[in-house]
Design an enzyme around this catalytic site. Structure first.
Site, PDB file in Angstrom:
ATOM      1  N   GLY A 297      -1.565   1.297  -4.514  1.00  0.00           N
ATOM      2  CA  GLY A 297      -2.357   1.158  -3.308  1.00  0.00           C
ATOM      3  C   GLY A 297      -3.507   0.131  -3.573  1.00  0.00           C
ATOM      4  O   GLY A 297      -4.085  -0.505  -4.803  1.00  0.00           O
ATOM      5  N   ASN A 298      -4.051  -0.625  -2.650  1.00  0.00           N
ATOM      6  CA  ASN A 298      -5.219  -1.491  -2.700  1.00  0.00           C
ATOM      7  C   ASN A 298      -5.597  -1.757  -1.240  1.00  0.00           C
ATOM      8  O   ASN A 298      -4.850  -1.758  -0.270  1.00  0.00           O
ATOM      9  CB  ASN A 298      -4.609  -2.829  -3.319  1.00  0.00           C
ATOM     10  CG  ASN A 298      -3.482  -3.461  -2.927  1.00  0.00           C
ATOM     11  OD1 ASN A 298      -3.220  -3.880  -1.810  1.00  0.00           O
ATOM     12  ND2 ASN A 298      -2.213  -3.318  -3.821  1.00  0.00           N
TER      13      ASN A 298
ATOM     14  N   SER B 100      -5.895  -5.290 -10.293  1.00  0.00           N
ATOM     15  CA  SER B 100      -4.640  -4.830 -10.523  1.00  0.00           C
ATOM     16  C   SER B 100      -4.510  -3.696 -11.679  1.00  0.00           C
ATOM     17  O   SER B 100      -5.204  -3.739 -12.708  1.00  0.00           O
ATOM     18  CB  SER B 100      -3.825  -6.148 -11.131  1.00  0.00           C
ATOM     19  OG  SER B 100      -2.287  -5.675 -11.370  1.00  0.00           O
ATOM     20  N   GLY B 101      -3.878  -2.547 -11.307  1.00  0.00           N
ATOM     21  CA  GLY B 101      -3.427  -1.647 -12.167  1.00  0.00           C
ATOM     22  C   GLY B 101      -4.533  -0.716 -12.837  1.00  0.00           C
ATOM     23  O   GLY B 101      -4.696  -0.241 -13.691  1.00  0.00           O
TER      24      GLY B 101
ATOM     25  N   SER C 207      -5.263  -7.534  -7.506  1.00  0.00           N
ATOM     26  CA  SER C 207      -4.236  -6.775  -7.243  1.00  0.00           C
ATOM     27  C   SER C 207      -3.044  -7.646  -7.014  1.00  0.00           C
ATOM     28  O   SER C 207      -3.000  -8.964  -6.584  1.00  0.00           O
ATOM     29  CB  SER C 207      -4.373  -6.017  -5.809  1.00  0.00           C
ATOM     30  OG  SER C 207      -2.959  -5.607  -5.378  1.00  0.00           O
ATOM     31  N   SER C 208      -1.734  -7.235  -7.530  1.00  0.00           N
ATOM     32  CA  SER C 208      -0.724  -7.987  -7.554  1.00  0.00           C
ATOM     33  C   SER C 208      -0.232  -8.527  -6.106  1.00  0.00           C
ATOM     34  O   SER C 208       0.598  -9.223  -5.928  1.00  0.00           O
ATOM     35  CB  SER C 208       0.427  -7.315  -8.272  1.00  0.00           C
ATOM     36  OG  SER C 208       0.691  -6.036  -7.769  1.00  0.00           O
TER      37      SER C 208
ATOM     38  N   HIS D 129      -2.852  -1.663   1.527  1.00  0.00           N
ATOM     39  CA  HIS D 129      -1.294  -1.319   1.133  1.00  0.00           C
ATOM     40  C   HIS D 129      -1.436  -0.165   0.386  1.00  0.00           C
ATOM     41  O   HIS D 129      -2.040   0.201  -0.630  1.00  0.00           O
ATOM     42  CB  HIS D 129      -0.765  -2.565   0.241  1.00  0.00           C
ATOM     43  CG  HIS D 129       0.671  -2.098  -0.140  1.00  0.00           C
ATOM     44  ND1 HIS D 129       1.644  -1.740   0.567  1.00  0.00           N
ATOM     45  CD2 HIS D 129       1.138  -2.339  -1.307  1.00  0.00           C
ATOM     46  CE1 HIS D 129       2.913  -1.668  -0.325  1.00  0.00           C
ATOM     47  NE2 HIS D 129       2.466  -1.832  -1.271  1.00  0.00           N
TER      48      HIS D 129
ATOM     49  N   HIS E   2       1.841   3.360  -0.763  1.00  0.00           N
ATOM     50  CA  HIS E   2       3.202   3.947  -0.702  1.00  0.00           C
ATOM     51  C   HIS E   2       2.896   5.240  -0.324  1.00  0.00           C
ATOM     52  O   HIS E   2       3.717   6.134  -0.776  1.00  0.00           O
ATOM     53  CB  HIS E   2       3.774   3.971  -2.131  1.00  0.00           C
ATOM     54  CG  HIS E   2       4.043   2.482  -2.696  1.00  0.00           C
ATOM     55  ND1 HIS E   2       4.610   2.192  -3.906  1.00  0.00           N
ATOM     56  CD2 HIS E   2       3.809   1.240  -2.053  1.00  0.00           C
ATOM     57  CE1 HIS E   2       4.752   0.911  -4.181  1.00  0.00           C
ATOM     58  NE2 HIS E   2       4.157   0.271  -3.241  1.00  0.00           N
TER      59      HIS E   2
ATOM     60  N   ASP F 289      -2.089   6.511  20.796  1.00  0.00           N
ATOM     61  CA  ASP F 289      -3.488   6.168  20.726  1.00  0.00           C
ATOM     62  C   ASP F 289      -4.034   4.999  19.871  1.00  0.00           C
ATOM     63  O   ASP F 289      -4.777   4.564  19.972  1.00  0.00           O
ATOM     64  CB  ASP F 289      -4.362   7.466  20.412  1.00  0.00           C
ATOM     65  CG  ASP F 289      -4.529   8.454  21.236  1.00  0.00           C
ATOM     66  OD1 ASP F 289      -4.449   8.049  22.410  1.00  0.00           O
ATOM     67  OD2 ASP F 289      -4.557   9.827  21.110  1.00  0.00           O
TER      68      ASP F 289
ATOM     69  N   HIS G  15      10.285  -0.570   0.664  1.00  0.00           N
ATOM     70  CA  HIS G  15       9.024  -0.581   0.021  1.00  0.00           C
ATOM     71  C   HIS G  15       7.798   0.412   0.611  1.00  0.00           C
ATOM     72  O   HIS G  15       7.664   1.512   0.030  1.00  0.00           O
ATOM     73  CB  HIS G  15       8.508  -2.035   0.111  1.00  0.00           C
ATOM     74  CG  HIS G  15       7.415  -2.469  -0.838  1.00  0.00           C
ATOM     75  ND1 HIS G  15       6.819  -3.671  -0.767  1.00  0.00           N
ATOM     76  CD2 HIS G  15       6.494  -1.690  -1.596  1.00  0.00           C
ATOM     77  CE1 HIS G  15       5.586  -3.677  -1.489  1.00  0.00           C
ATOM     78  NE2 HIS G  15       5.459  -2.280  -1.979  1.00  0.00           N
TER      79      HIS G  15
ATOM     80  N   TYR H 171     -12.310   5.925  26.791  1.00  0.00           N
ATOM     81  CA  TYR H 171     -12.111   7.023  25.617  1.00  0.00           C
ATOM     82  C   TYR H 171     -13.552   6.799  24.901  1.00  0.00           C
ATOM     83  O   TYR H 171     -13.657   5.752  24.353  1.00  0.00           O
ATOM     84  CB  TYR H 171     -10.946   7.021  24.984  1.00  0.00           C
ATOM     85  CG  TYR H 171     -10.900   7.854  23.869  1.00  0.00           C
ATOM     86  CD1 TYR H 171     -10.383   9.478  24.239  1.00  0.00           C
ATOM     87  CD2 TYR H 171     -11.693   7.792  22.450  1.00  0.00           C
ATOM     88  CE1 TYR H 171     -10.407  10.233  22.955  1.00  0.00           C
ATOM     89  CE2 TYR H 171     -11.385   8.634  21.516  1.00  0.00           C
ATOM     90  CZ  TYR H 171     -10.847   9.841  21.863  1.00  0.00           C
ATOM     91  OH  TYR H 171     -10.915  10.924  20.967  1.00  0.00           O
TER      92      TYR H 171
HETATM   93 ZN    ZN Z   1       3.718  -1.668  -2.907  1.00  0.00          ZN
END
Ligand code: ZN
Length: 232
Positions: free
Chosen positions: A27-28, A44-45, A73-74, A94, A96, A119, A170, A228
């Site tokens: 994630g990023n 990244s990583g 990040s990649s 992003h 998963h 909503d 993905h 709302y």
């Molecule tokens: Zn991904």
């Protein structure tokens, strides 16, 4: 450089493990300073426990590193495609997250089955097409962004009204007016994906909610006639 934005993007990144949207380094989150055309993004990583605002990386909209010791990040090229095309967004995330990624792996849009979905997302959350082998080989992350844009153009979707997409086989990308709102949308997306999955378990013939309820729930929170919550 960009101290405030760094702080916000840092807090938004730390929301991912806190809300159980990511495991390990997955994630990023990024955020953009539109005046300067600069994006702050997770390295990244890097483990989330090791992340600090100073370790975030600043890149320009072409992907050149402007400030930072670590590699960005990649997925940076995907984030940049979205920022360049959609001036109305200020943050991208992003993950998963398991249920949204399951719909992505099933290569299915998430149907709008109820008001929780309505909503926040106008209509189904779209699943983009598969990348071609050539696209995967040539510039995978950039092409991923291009396929997201193609999905929204072809379907006539407004990214502000439908602030998420599933990348086939993905996982999801989500966005918002800033990094924190992008993460908020990613959290809601995971909940909505869970509910849609269960809806189909309970009734495999379930149909999307009627248009009137979709419109009512969306437009009471968004647009010129929203009523709302409290006025900002
Ligand atoms: Zn991904």
């Amino acid at each position: 450089m960009l101290e405030e934005l760094r702080e916000e993007v840092y807090r938004a990144n730390m929301e991912l493990p806190a809300r159980r949207l990511v495991t390990y380094t997955w994630g990023n989150v990024s955020g953009i300073d539109r005046e300067q055309g600069l994006v702050v993004i997770k390295p990244s990583g890097l483990e989330y426990e090791a992340l600090t605002p100073e370790k975030l990386v600043v890149v320009d909209l072409e992907g050149n590193v402007i400030e930072g010791e670590l590699r960005p990040s990649s997925d940076t090229a995907t984030h940049l495609q979205l920022y360049r095309a959609w001036s109305g967004i200020g943050g991208v995330v992003h993950t998963h997250s398991p249920m949204a990624a399951s719909w992505a792996q099933a290569r299915r849009d998430i149907p709008l089955y109820g008001t929780t979905h309505a909503d926040y997302f106008y209509g189904p959350v779209p699943c983009a097409r598969d990348l071609t082998p050539q696209e995967i080989e040539a510039a995978y992350e950039k092409e991923t962004g291009k396929v997201i844009l193609e999905t929204f153009t072809e379907r006539g979707l407004d990214p502000v009204f439908t602030p998420a997409v599933l990348c086939a086989s993905h996982g999801p990308f989500a966005w918002g007016r800033d990094a924190m709102q992008a993460v908020y949308h990613a959290v809601v997306l995971e909940e909505v994906a869970q509910m849609a999955y269960r809806t189909e378990q309970i009734n495999p013939q379930a149909q999307p909610a009627q248009t009137a309820i979709q419109d009512k729930h969306f437009y009471r929170k968004h647009g010129a006639h929203a009523y709302y919550g409290q006025r900002e």
